[in-house]
Design a protein around this motif. Sequence first.
Motif, PDB file in Angstrom:
ATOM      1  N   GLY A   1     -14.456  -1.132   3.909  1.00  0.00           N
ATOM      2  CA  GLY A   1     -13.648   0.079   4.006  1.00  0.00           C
ATOM      3  C   GLY A   1     -13.935   0.860   2.736  1.00  0.00           C
ATOM      4  N   ASP A   2     -12.915   1.076   1.915  1.00  0.00           N
ATOM      5  CA  ASP A   2     -13.166   1.657   0.601  1.00  0.00           C
ATOM      6  C   ASP A   2     -13.960   0.690  -0.263  1.00  0.00           C
ATOM      7  N   ARG A   3     -13.726  -0.599  -0.045  1.00  0.00           N
ATOM      8  CA  ARG A   3     -14.443  -1.685  -0.718  1.00  0.00           C
ATOM      9  C   ARG A   3     -14.728  -2.779   0.306  1.00  0.00           C
ATOM     10  N   ALA A   4     -15.407  -3.821  -0.145  1.00  0.00           N
ATOM     11  CA  ALA A   4     -15.765  -4.919   0.759  1.00  0.00           C
ATOM     12  C   ALA A   4     -14.718  -6.024   0.722  1.00  0.00           C
ATOM     13  N   THR A   5     -14.602  -6.723   1.830  1.00  0.00           N
ATOM     14  CA  THR A   5     -13.786  -7.925   1.919  1.00  0.00           C
ATOM     15  C   THR A   5     -14.377  -8.835   2.977  1.00  0.00           C
ATOM     16  N   LEU A   6     -13.932 -10.070   2.981  1.00  0.00           N
ATOM     17  CA  LEU A   6     -14.340 -11.032   4.004  1.00  0.00           C
ATOM     18  C   LEU A   6     -13.116 -11.392   4.815  1.00  0.00           C
ATOM     19  N   LEU A   7     -13.274 -11.376   6.131  1.00  0.00           N
ATOM     20  CA  LEU A   7     -12.169 -11.698   7.031  1.00  0.00           C
ATOM     21  C   LEU A   7     -12.534 -12.906   7.883  1.00  0.00           C
TER      22      LEU A   7
ATOM     23  N   SER B   1     -15.997 -26.221  -2.722  1.00  0.00           N
ATOM     24  CA  SER B   1     -14.841 -25.329  -2.678  1.00  0.00           C
ATOM     25  C   SER B   1     -15.065 -24.183  -3.652  1.00  0.00           C
ATOM     26  N   ALA B   2     -14.667 -23.000  -3.232  1.00  0.00           N
ATOM     27  CA  ALA B   2     -14.780 -21.824  -4.086  1.00  0.00           C
ATOM     28  C   ALA B   2     -13.546 -20.956  -3.886  1.00  0.00           C
ATOM     29  N   LEU B   3     -13.206 -20.213  -4.908  1.00  0.00           N
ATOM     30  CA  LEU B   3     -12.112 -19.261  -4.814  1.00  0.00           C
ATOM     31  C   LEU B   3     -12.711 -17.903  -4.501  1.00  0.00           C
ATOM     32  N   CYS B   4     -12.298 -17.306  -3.398  1.00  0.00           N
ATOM     33  CA  CYS B   4     -12.812 -16.020  -2.937  1.00  0.00           C
ATOM     34  C   CYS B   4     -11.644 -15.045  -2.874  1.00  0.00           C
ATOM     35  N   TYR B   5     -11.781 -13.901  -3.507  1.00  0.00           N
ATOM     36  CA  TYR B   5     -10.727 -12.883  -3.482  1.00  0.00           C
ATOM     37  C   TYR B   5     -10.998 -11.942  -2.318  1.00  0.00           C
ATOM     38  N   ASN B   6     -10.037 -11.849  -1.403  1.00  0.00           N
ATOM     39  CA  ASN B   6     -10.200 -11.030  -0.208  1.00  0.00           C
ATOM     40  C   ASN B   6      -9.033 -10.072  -0.046  1.00  0.00           C
ATOM     41  N   LEU B   7      -9.334  -8.953   0.554  1.00  0.00           N
ATOM     42  CA  LEU B   7      -8.322  -7.955   0.869  1.00  0.00           C
ATOM     43  C   LEU B   7      -7.745  -8.287   2.238  1.00  0.00           C
ATOM     44  N   PRO B   8      -6.421  -8.405   2.352  1.00  0.00           N
ATOM     45  CA  PRO B   8      -5.830  -8.673   3.672  1.00  0.00           C
ATOM     46  C   PRO B   8      -6.221  -7.585   4.674  1.00  0.00           C
TER      47      PRO B   8
ATOM     48  N   TYR C   1     -13.549   4.515   4.422  1.00  0.00           N
ATOM     49  CA  TYR C   1     -14.939   4.308   4.796  1.00  0.00           C
ATOM     50  C   TYR C   1     -15.766   4.731   3.597  1.00  0.00           C
ATOM     51  N   ASN C   2     -16.584   3.843   3.066  1.00  0.00           N
ATOM     52  CA  ASN C   2     -17.330   4.126   1.854  1.00  0.00           C
ATOM     53  C   ASN C   2     -18.801   3.763   2.054  1.00  0.00           C
ATOM     54  N   ALA C   3     -19.544   4.700   2.630  1.00  0.00           N
ATOM     55  CA  ALA C   3     -20.964   4.459   2.902  1.00  0.00           C
ATOM     56  C   ALA C   3     -21.753   4.251   1.614  1.00  0.00           C
ATOM     57  N   ALA C   4     -21.370   4.938   0.544  1.00  0.00           N
ATOM     58  CA  ALA C   4     -22.076   4.781  -0.734  1.00  0.00           C
ATOM     59  C   ALA C   4     -21.910   3.352  -1.261  1.00  0.00           C
TER      60      ALA C   4
ATOM     61  N   ALA D   1     -25.219  -1.466   8.874  1.00  0.00           N
ATOM     62  CA  ALA D   1     -24.354  -0.792   9.855  1.00  0.00           C
ATOM     63  C   ALA D   1     -23.192  -0.064   9.188  1.00  0.00           C
ATOM     64  N   PHE D   2     -22.766  -0.522   8.013  1.00  0.00           N
ATOM     65  CA  PHE D   2     -21.673   0.133   7.283  1.00  0.00           C
ATOM     66  C   PHE D   2     -22.157   1.357   6.487  1.00  0.00           C
ATOM     67  N   THR D   3     -23.474   1.561   6.397  1.00  0.00           N
ATOM     68  CA  THR D   3     -23.995   2.679   5.623  1.00  0.00           C
ATOM     69  C   THR D   3     -24.084   3.965   6.436  1.00  0.00           C
ATOM     70  N   GLU D   4     -23.900   3.859   7.733  1.00  0.00           N
ATOM     71  CA  GLU D   4     -24.100   5.011   8.617  1.00  0.00           C
ATOM     72  C   GLU D   4     -22.806   5.790   8.835  1.00  0.00           C
TER      73      GLU D   4
END
Length: 126
Positions: free
Chosen positions: A29-35, A82-89, A96-99, A123-126
């Motif tokens: 979106g504005d930034r990346a996250t993993l869902l 195991s790893a700690l991953c910071y994600n946006l809910p 939308y941030n193509a840049a 696909a997120f760059t378009e």
Amino acid sequence: MEEELLIAKNIAPVNKGLAVLPGYALRIGDRATLLPDPAGVCHGVLMDISPSEADDLYGEGSVADYVPETVQVQTREGQTVSALCYNLPADKISGYNAAYARDLLQLAEKLGLPQDYLAEIRAFTE
């Protein structure tokens, strides 16, 4: 996250290596996250930073909504760690941030991530 960006923020990552996170999908979106996504697979860099460095990094206003989540990643050597991953809910993803996506794609290409993953980012760059 790009190592040079961390270093510019006085964060010293160690034990760096490529890793795979099954069961998650990339969203930008504005930034990346993993869902969570049972069919998803994410690729990226696994690195160690200190807990205080993580607090400083994710204490910044633009990423303050990200929450730490313990995940199981697979290293290139075949180990599961195991790893700690910071994600946006999911309910906080906006914009939308193509840049941003183009910058992420450039980094992913530089890292030599798989072509199918590059296509997902593209696909997120378009």
